[in-house]
Every structure is written in structure tokens, then in C-alpha cells.
Scaffold this motif. Structure first.
Motif, mmCIF file in Angstrom:
data_model
loop_
_atom_site.group_PDB
_atom_site.id
_atom_site.type_symbol
_atom_site.label_atom_id
_atom_site.label_comp_id
_atom_site.label_asym_id
_atom_site.label_seq_id
_atom_site.Cartn_x
_atom_site.Cartn_y
_atom_site.Cartn_z
ATOM 1 N N VAL A 34 41.958 21.855 13.510
ATOM 2 C CA VAL A 34 42.625 21.034 12.499
ATOM 3 C C VAL A 34 42.561 19.545 12.841
ATOM 4 C CG1 VAL A 34 44.945 20.460 11.640
ATOM 5 C CG2 VAL A 34 44.193 22.842 11.704
ATOM 6 N N MET A 35 42.533 19.241 14.140
ATOM 7 C CA MET A 35 42.772 17.862 14.577
ATOM 8 C C MET A 35 41.859 16.792 13.967
ATOM 9 S SD MET A 35 45.510 18.282 15.953
ATOM 10 C CE MET A 35 45.742 16.518 16.168
ATOM 11 N N PRO A 36 40.535 17.021 13.849
ATOM 12 C CA PRO A 36 39.713 15.948 13.268
ATOM 13 C C PRO A 36 40.114 15.594 11.839
ATOM 14 C CG PRO A 36 38.340 17.642 14.295
ATOM 15 C CD PRO A 36 39.727 18.181 14.250
ATOM 16 N N TYR A 37 40.727 16.556 11.141
ATOM 17 C CA TYR A 37 41.074 16.352 9.731
ATOM 18 C C TYR A 37 42.533 15.944 9.550
ATOM 19 C CZ TYR A 37 36.844 19.136 9.764
ATOM 20 O OH TYR A 37 35.587 19.601 10.039
ATOM 21 N N ALA A 38 43.395 16.347 10.480
ATOM 22 C CA ALA A 38 44.823 16.059 10.358
ATOM 23 C C ALA A 38 45.126 14.573 10.498
ATOM 24 C CB ALA A 38 45.605 16.854 11.403
ATOM 25 N N VAL A 39 44.187 13.822 11.086
ATOM 26 C CA VAL A 39 44.416 12.387 11.286
ATOM 27 C C VAL A 39 43.786 11.538 10.175
ATOM 28 C CG1 VAL A 39 44.682 12.598 13.783
ATOM 29 C CG2 VAL A 39 42.399 12.211 12.814
ATOM 30 N N THR A 40 43.332 12.171 9.109
ATOM 31 C CA THR A 40 42.792 11.419 7.977
ATOM 32 C C THR A 40 43.937 10.855 7.146
ATOM 33 O OG1 THR A 40 42.704 13.395 6.585
ATOM 34 C CG2 THR A 40 40.710 12.855 7.850
ATOM 35 N N ASP A 41 43.632 9.816 6.374
ATOM 36 C CA ASP A 41 44.657 9.230 5.500
ATOM 37 C C ASP A 41 45.184 10.262 4.511
ATOM 38 O OD1 ASP A 41 44.680 6.697 6.620
ATOM 39 O OD2 ASP A 41 43.088 5.932 5.305
ATOM 40 N N VAL A 42 44.282 11.081 3.960
ATOM 41 C CA VAL A 42 44.704 12.088 2.986
ATOM 42 C C VAL A 42 45.731 13.037 3.594
ATOM 43 C CG1 VAL A 42 43.940 14.150 1.737
ATOM 44 C CG2 VAL A 42 42.678 12.022 1.504
ATOM 45 N N ALA A 43 45.450 13.540 4.777
ATOM 46 C CA ALA A 43 46.359 14.493 5.421
ATOM 47 C C ALA A 43 47.684 13.833 5.787
ATOM 48 C CB ALA A 43 45.699 15.102 6.656
ATOM 49 N N ARG A 44 47.621 12.613 6.306
ATOM 50 C CA ARG A 44 48.856 11.922 6.702
ATOM 51 C C ARG A 44 49.713 11.570 5.491
ATOM 52 N NH1 ARG A 44 45.781 8.593 11.432
ATOM 53 N NH2 ARG A 44 46.894 9.501 13.227
ATOM 54 N N ASP A 45 49.071 11.076 4.432
ATOM 55 C CA ASP A 45 49.831 10.726 3.222
ATOM 56 C C ASP A 45 50.416 11.984 2.579
ATOM 57 O OD1 ASP A 45 49.221 8.072 3.632
ATOM 58 O OD2 ASP A 45 47.603 8.014 2.133
ATOM 59 N N HIS A 46 49.663 13.079 2.631
ATOM 60 C CA HIS A 46 50.110 14.357 2.079
ATOM 61 C C HIS A 46 51.382 14.818 2.797
ATOM 62 C CE1 HIS A 46 49.702 18.508 0.590
ATOM 63 N NE2 HIS A 46 49.790 18.928 1.841
ATOM 64 N N LEU A 47 51.366 14.804 4.116
ATOM 65 C CA LEU A 47 52.537 15.235 4.877
ATOM 66 C C LEU A 47 53.727 14.315 4.612
ATOM 67 C CD1 LEU A 47 53.782 17.189 6.894
ATOM 68 C CD2 LEU A 47 52.887 15.760 8.740
ATOM 69 N N THR A 48 53.475 13.006 4.533
ATOM 70 C CA THR A 48 54.552 12.047 4.257
ATOM 71 C C THR A 48 55.221 12.357 2.921
ATOM 72 O OG1 THR A 48 53.445 10.332 5.548
ATOM 73 C CG2 THR A 48 55.121 9.604 3.973
ATOM 74 N N SER A 49 54.418 12.675 1.915
ATOM 75 C CA SER A 49 54.974 12.959 0.581
ATOM 76 C C SER A 49 55.823 14.230 0.593
ATOM 77 C CB SER A 49 53.845 13.103 -0.447
ATOM 78 O OG SER A 49 53.144 14.331 -0.266
ATOM 79 N N LEU A 50 55.602 15.099 1.572
ATOM 80 C CA LEU A 50 56.362 16.342 1.649
ATOM 81 C C LEU A 50 57.670 16.173 2.416
ATOM 82 C CD1 LEU A 50 53.450 18.841 2.375
ATOM 83 C CD2 LEU A 50 54.515 18.322 0.177
ATOM 84 N N TRP A 51 57.634 15.423 3.531
ATOM 85 C CA TRP A 51 58.869 15.330 4.323
ATOM 86 C C TRP A 51 59.858 14.323 3.773
ATOM 87 C CZ3 TRP A 51 60.225 10.723 6.428
ATOM 88 C CH2 TRP A 51 59.245 9.837 6.871
ATOM 89 N N GLU A 52 59.388 13.308 3.059
ATOM 90 C CA GLU A 52 60.322 12.275 2.585
ATOM 91 C C GLU A 52 61.449 12.828 1.703
ATOM 92 O OE1 GLU A 52 57.821 9.121 1.045
ATOM 93 O OE2 GLU A 52 58.045 7.974 2.901
ATOM 94 N N PRO A 53 61.176 13.778 0.772
ATOM 95 C CA PRO A 53 62.293 14.316 -0.033
ATOM 96 C C PRO A 53 63.002 15.510 0.616
ATOM 97 C CG PRO A 53 60.177 14.984 -0.978
ATOM 98 C CD PRO A 53 59.868 14.201 0.263
ATOM 99 N N ALA A 54 62.603 15.881 1.837
ATOM 100 C CA ALA A 54 63.159 17.076 2.473
ATOM 101 C C ALA A 54 64.289 16.720 3.439
ATOM 102 C CB ALA A 54 62.058 17.827 3.218
ATOM 103 N N THR A 55 65.290 17.593 3.493
ATOM 104 C CA THR A 55 66.407 17.373 4.412
ATOM 105 C C THR A 55 66.578 18.538 5.388
ATOM 106 O OG1 THR A 55 67.949 18.278 2.775
ATOM 107 C CG2 THR A 55 67.683 15.873 2.824
ATOM 108 N N THR A 56 65.759 19.567 5.243
ATOM 109 C CA THR A 56 65.800 20.706 6.162
ATOM 110 C C THR A 56 64.378 21.131 6.482
ATOM 111 O OG1 THR A 56 67.859 21.504 5.158
ATOM 112 C CG2 THR A 56 66.636 23.076 6.524
ATOM 113 N N ALA A 57 64.108 21.363 7.758
ATOM 114 C CA ALA A 57 62.830 21.939 8.183
ATOM 115 C C ALA A 57 63.072 23.402 8.533
ATOM 116 C CB ALA A 57 62.277 21.195 9.392
#
Length: 200
Positions: A34-57
């Protein structure tokens, strides 16, 4: 089934290979592919859009140990991407629920250990106040929630690699349901971020 999503959404996030696997066949816990792809802008922005509205993991034990062993070390790390650091801070500070039948107490702060069926845990969380309930890459948890039709938003990053085998996220026998595409982003290396909402 009656409308059940009055408040909190259950959002699941998984990385998949192009041939449909979430882990390699020889070592299911090795996420090196996963690592070569997880550090792309798409992957990072995608994860950011998911955790910002979340209050529980919500995590399984194995993923909790991996995530909580690594991500806190990113905070203050020299050269860390601000999006990675933002996620790391969120993960440390947010309420975490870890599903485990083997842990008696949590070695992490703001963490509750629960030994109950996944759908029951989610029903309990839905009954509380808060933002999204984000399931982070815990395949066993995601599979149980898909089987119980308890996923409201399905977020996937598709990485352009064939693993040639290994476990699959979507097993036969899942309830026949419809999903609608909410967003799609393609980027570096052909990384694809997809977000689907369950049609209810």
C-alpha cells in the motif's frame, strides 16, 4: 427495512488492489504494498475527507495495534505531511472503540475495548451523540457491517497493483443492495479514491 439512519453515519475505509484483494496472500498483515500509493495526494486527501467529520474510530484489535503503534509517532515528525499529522492527531484525540475478545484493557488513551458482535456495537454507537463512526481498514469489522447492512458510506482507494491472491473484502452472500457514487478522484500512479453511499 425501515429508515434507520437518523443520526450517526457508519463510514468504512479500505484499500484494495486492482484484482480485488485487501492483503497479499502470503502475509495478510503486511501492508507494504500500500505504501507507494498511500502517500499520494489522492489517498491523503481521501483519508482527510473521511476523518474530519468523524468523532469515533472503530477498529479491530490487529488494526488498532498497527495504527496506534505507528500514527502517534508521526506527530511532530520532521518533514511529515500536514495531512498525515492531522490524521495522527485526530486518531490520538478521538474516541476509539476496539473490538477484541482477547484484550482486557486498552493500552491506548480514549479507547474502549468491546467484546460484542460488531452490529450490536454499531447500534450502541448510533444511539449516542456524535459525528461519523469511521471504520479504519479493519477488514473483519467492515465485512461484518456489510453483511449486517450497517454501512452508510463505503470509501475505497483502489491501487493499480495485482496481488495475485489473498483475502477479498466482498464475499459472496452479501445482501443485495444499491449504492450511489458520491465522489471519484484519480491521481498519481493511477490511484483511485471512490466514495459510495448506501441507497436507503
Amino acid at each position: 427495512m425501515t429508515e434507520q439512519i437518523a443520526g450517526r453515519r457508519v463510514v468504512t475505509n479500505m484499500a484494495l488492489s486492482l484484482d480485488g484483494h485487501y492483503a497479499a496472500p502470503d502475509n495478510p498483515v503486511d501492508m507494504g504494498w500500500v505504501m507507494p500509493y498511500a502517500v499520494t495526494d489522492v489517498a491523503r486527501d481521501h483519508l482527510t475527507s473521511l476523518w474530519e467529520p468523524a468523532t469515533t474510530a472503530l477498529l479491530g484489535r490487529v488494526n488498532a495495534e498497527g495504527f496506534l503503534g505507528f500514527w502517534p509517532t508521526v506527530i511532530g515528525m520532521e518533514g511529515a505531511d500536514p495531512r498525515d499529522e492531522g490524521f495522527a492527531k485526530w486518531l490520538v484525540d478521538t474516541d476509539k472503540v476496539v473490538l477484541s475478545s482477547t484484550l482486557d484493557e486498552a493500552p491506548w488513551e480514549r479507547t474502549t475495548i468491546v467484546d460484542k458482535p460488531t452490529a450490536e456495537v454499531v447500534a450502541d454507537l448510533r444511539a449516542t451523540e456524535g459525528g461519523d463512526i469511521l471504520v479504519l481498514s479493519s477488514a473483519s469489522v467492515v465485512k461484518a457491517l456489510l453483511a449486517a447492512d450497517e454501512v452508510d458510506r463505503l470509501a475505497l482507494t483502489i491501487f493499480p497493483v495485482f496481488l495475485g491472491g489473498g483475502p477479498r473484502l466482498f464475499d459472496d452472500g452479501l445482501p443485495a443492495r444499491q449504492w450511489t457514487l458520491v465522489s471519484q478522484t484519480a491521481g498519481e500512479h493511477g490511484t483511485l479514491a471512490l466514495v459510495y453511499d448506501r441507497v436507503r
